[in-house]
Design a protein around this motif. Structure first.
Motif, PDB file in Angstrom:
ATOM      1  N   ARG A  53      34.003  30.255  39.186  1.00  0.00           N
ATOM      2  CA  ARG A  53      33.435  30.155  40.541  1.00  0.00           C
ATOM      3  C   ARG A  53      34.548  30.053  41.576  1.00  0.00           C
ATOM      4  NH1 ARG A  53      29.435  32.096  42.433  1.00  0.00           N
ATOM      5  NH2 ARG A  53      28.038  31.090  40.949  1.00  0.00           N
ATOM      6  N   PHE A  63      27.247  45.832  40.640  1.00  0.00           N
ATOM      7  CA  PHE A  63      27.203  44.778  41.646  1.00  0.00           C
ATOM      8  C   PHE A  63      25.762  44.269  41.761  1.00  0.00           C
ATOM      9  CE2 PHE A  63      26.204  43.816  46.145  1.00  0.00           C
ATOM     10  CZ  PHE A  63      26.954  42.663  46.277  1.00  0.00           C
ATOM     11  N   GLN A  71      24.312  39.704  35.857  1.00  0.00           N
ATOM     12  CA  GLN A  71      24.589  39.889  37.299  1.00  0.00           C
ATOM     13  C   GLN A  71      26.075  40.179  37.497  1.00  0.00           C
ATOM     14  OE1 GLN A  71      22.972  38.863  40.582  1.00  0.00           O
ATOM     15  NE2 GLN A  71      24.480  37.554  41.551  1.00  0.00           N
ATOM     16  N   HIS A  72      26.382  41.143  38.343  1.00  0.00           N
ATOM     17  CA  HIS A  72      27.764  41.536  38.684  1.00  0.00           C
ATOM     18  C   HIS A  72      28.528  42.130  37.487  1.00  0.00           C
ATOM     19  CE1 HIS A  72      27.210  40.174  42.674  1.00  0.00           C
ATOM     20  NE2 HIS A  72      27.754  38.986  42.633  1.00  0.00           N
ATOM     21  N   ARG A  76      33.801  40.456  34.821  1.00  0.00           N
ATOM     22  CA  ARG A  76      34.243  39.117  35.233  1.00  0.00           C
ATOM     23  C   ARG A  76      34.051  38.073  34.141  1.00  0.00           C
ATOM     24  NH1 ARG A  76      29.944  36.280  39.399  1.00  0.00           N
ATOM     25  NH2 ARG A  76      28.058  36.722  38.229  1.00  0.00           N
ATOM     26  N   HIS A 148      35.599  40.412  44.461  1.00  0.00           N
ATOM     27  CA  HIS A 148      34.771  39.346  45.054  1.00  0.00           C
ATOM     28  C   HIS A 148      35.667  38.210  45.579  1.00  0.00           C
ATOM     29  CE1 HIS A 148      31.462  36.542  45.436  1.00  0.00           C
ATOM     30  NE2 HIS A 148      30.610  37.366  44.873  1.00  0.00           N
ATOM     31  N   TYR A 150      37.179  35.168  47.340  1.00  0.00           N
ATOM     32  CA  TYR A 150      36.805  33.903  47.990  1.00  0.00           C
ATOM     33  C   TYR A 150      38.031  33.419  48.774  1.00  0.00           C
ATOM     34  CZ  TYR A 150      32.836  33.042  44.676  1.00  0.00           C
ATOM     35  OH  TYR A 150      31.675  33.085  43.917  1.00  0.00           O
ATOM     36  N   LYS A 172      20.615  40.515  52.473  1.00  0.00           N
ATOM     37  CA  LYS A 172      19.986  40.084  51.220  1.00  0.00           C
ATOM     38  C   LYS A 172      19.198  38.788  51.381  1.00  0.00           C
ATOM     39  CE  LYS A 172      22.510  41.217  47.388  1.00  0.00           C
ATOM     40  NZ  LYS A 172      23.728  41.204  46.551  1.00  0.00           N
ATOM     41  N   ASP A 193      24.388  36.602  53.426  1.00  0.00           N
ATOM     42  CA  ASP A 193      24.597  37.501  52.281  1.00  0.00           C
ATOM     43  C   ASP A 193      24.293  38.929  52.741  1.00  0.00           C
ATOM     44  OD1 ASP A 193      24.930  38.559  49.785  1.00  0.00           O
ATOM     45  OD2 ASP A 193      23.325  37.410  48.810  1.00  0.00           O
ATOM     46  N   VAL A 225      31.022  43.179  51.635  1.00  0.00           N
ATOM     47  CA  VAL A 225      29.987  42.154  51.494  1.00  0.00           C
ATOM     48  C   VAL A 225      30.541  40.855  52.075  1.00  0.00           C
ATOM     49  CG1 VAL A 225      28.541  40.864  49.857  1.00  0.00           C
ATOM     50  CG2 VAL A 225      29.135  43.259  49.391  1.00  0.00           C
ATOM     51  N   TRP A 227      29.629  36.808  52.286  1.00  0.00           N
ATOM     52  CA  TRP A 227      28.735  35.852  51.608  1.00  0.00           C
ATOM     53  C   TRP A 227      29.215  34.411  51.762  1.00  0.00           C
ATOM     54  CZ3 TRP A 227      29.473  33.075  46.685  1.00  0.00           C
ATOM     55  CH2 TRP A 227      28.315  32.420  46.241  1.00  0.00           C
ATOM     56  N   GLU A 252      34.163  40.747  50.595  1.00  0.00           N
ATOM     57  CA  GLU A 252      34.271  41.449  49.320  1.00  0.00           C
ATOM     58  C   GLU A 252      34.299  42.960  49.551  1.00  0.00           C
ATOM     59  OE1 GLU A 252      30.727  40.019  47.255  1.00  0.00           O
ATOM     60  OE2 GLU A 252      30.925  38.115  48.296  1.00  0.00           O
TER      61      GLU A 252
HETATM   62  C1  BG6 Z   1      27.640  38.051  46.305  1.00  0.00           C
HETATM   63  C2  BG6 Z   1      26.213  38.539  46.369  1.00  0.00           C
HETATM   64  O1  BG6 Z   1      28.499  39.145  46.165  1.00  0.00           O
HETATM   65  O2  BG6 Z   1      27.796  37.203  45.177  1.00  0.00           O
HETATM   66  C3  BG6 Z   1      25.267  37.359  46.411  1.00  0.00           C
HETATM   67  O3  BG6 Z   1      26.031  39.361  47.513  1.00  0.00           O
HETATM   68  C4  BG6 Z   1      25.527  36.433  45.236  1.00  0.00           C
HETATM   69  O4  BG6 Z   1      23.922  37.822  46.393  1.00  0.00           O
HETATM   70  C5  BG6 Z   1      27.003  36.040  45.229  1.00  0.00           C
HETATM   71  O5  BG6 Z   1      24.708  35.284  45.368  1.00  0.00           O
HETATM   72  C6  BG6 Z   1      27.386  35.136  44.056  1.00  0.00           C
HETATM   73  O6  BG6 Z   1      26.958  35.666  42.860  1.00  0.00           O
HETATM   74  P1  BG6 Z   1      27.144  34.875  41.504  1.00  0.00           P
HETATM   75  O7  BG6 Z   1      26.535  35.708  40.444  1.00  0.00           O
HETATM   76  O8  BG6 Z   1      28.648  34.682  41.319  1.00  0.00           O
HETATM   77  O9  BG6 Z   1      26.466  33.542  41.694  1.00  0.00           O
END
Ligand code: BG6
Length: 278
Positions: A53, A63, A71-72, A76, A148, A150, A172, A193, A225, A227, A252
């Motif tokens: 995270r 994505f 997801q994603h 990763r 992605h 941060y 979103k 988002d 993106v 977020w 992102e």
């Molecule tokens: C972003 C998405 O890129 O990642 C969001 O647009 C998502 O919708 C966020 O909540 C985090 O994703 P994850 O899977 O790491 O919790």
């Protein structure tokens, strides 16, 4: 914290370095002049299973939510190999190369042969990421991908992002409806988002660590993106502190609005360069 064997460190000088975790090829630190530019949650889990995270997870081959897998995508949460250890050139810049290839496990989800090469180059107050996908199998495939990132920020409400005015975005948090951005400098103060479509090659992100500006330059990543989960969503995330959302912003760079089609033997190349400008 992560075990040392999981980490690769690119060290340009004592106070300028990048650390990348082989789980997900996730960059977990970029220090420029002793200052950390990247956010990683204090509650991030380093079990080599869950996505880390924070940092810069690599999103591939999908994505967002994905019918075929997590997801994603799986990049990763996959173990990458180090195909070139950190190497210093005559300017003192340091580069390393990580790679990910298909395995039985990836083919169970997504039955394609591929090689992803991720080259990290650390310069003085500049960090470049070159991302390439090769189709090593006999059939065409398609994918989406994204870095992605941060960013660590002192106060997200005081951070702005340039280069989005006049662009369409899919929101979103409003059922994916499309709107047009009318602000010169985008700032946020709520659960945010948005997938901005066809963005320019440069964004300036202001008021990152210690009030610095970062220039994000991208190539062949047509979308951006933005977020931040904000308070309520932060509370619902087990690997993210309740009070951490004011100190992070994800900007992102990705190829996400349409899927990129890659023929056998062809290669997709894209890059992102982050420069501390003041
Ligand atoms: C972003 C998405 O890129 O990642 C969001 O647009 C998502 O919708 C966020 O909540 C985090 O994703 P994850 O899977 O790491 O919790």
């Amino acid at each position: 914290m992560a075990e040392n064997a999981d980490l690769v460190v690119l060290e340009r000088s004592e106070d300028t370095s990048v650390t990348v975790h082989l789980h997900g090829a996730t960059v977990t630190s970029w220090k420029c002049g002793g200052q950390e530019m990247i956010f990683v949650s204090k509650q991030a889990v380093y079990d080599n299973k869950k996505a880390i995270r924070g940092g810069i997870p690599v999103v591939f081959p999908n994505f967002g939510p994905w019918d075929l897998g997590p997801q994603h995508g799986f990049a990763r949460i996959s173990r990458w190999t180090l195909s070139q250890s950190p190497t210093k050139d005559s300017n003192g810049d340091v580069s390393a190369v990580l790679a990910l290839e298909d395995t039985d496990n990836t083919r169970k989800m997504w039955n394609h042969k591929f090689k992803v090469t991720y080259t990290l180059t650390l310069k003085q107050c500049e960090f470049q990421m070159d991302f390439a996908v090769e189709n090593t199998g006999p059939d065409e495939f398609d994918f989406t991908c994204l870095l992605h990132t941060y960013f660590h920020v002192p106060d997200v409400t005081k951070t702005t992002i340039s280069g989005l005015k006049g662009l369409q975005y899919s929101d979103k948090v409003r059922d994916g409806q499309t709107f047009t951005e009318d602000r010169d400098l985008v700032s946020l103060a709520e659960n945010y988002d948005r997938v901005y479509i066809n963005t320019p090659p440069d964004h300036t992100i202001s008021n990152v660590t210690a009030g610095k500006n970062i220039l994000l330059k991208k190539s062949n990543f047509p979308d951006t993106v933005v977020w931040n989960p904000w308070m309520e969503k932060a509370k619902a995330m087990s690997d993210f502190g309740d009070d951490e959302y004011p100190n992070m912003l994800c900007v992102e760079a990705g190829y996400v609005t349409s899927r990129y089609k890659l023929s056998p033997s062809d290669k997709f190349e894209a890059s992102q360069t982050l420069t501390v400008t003041q």
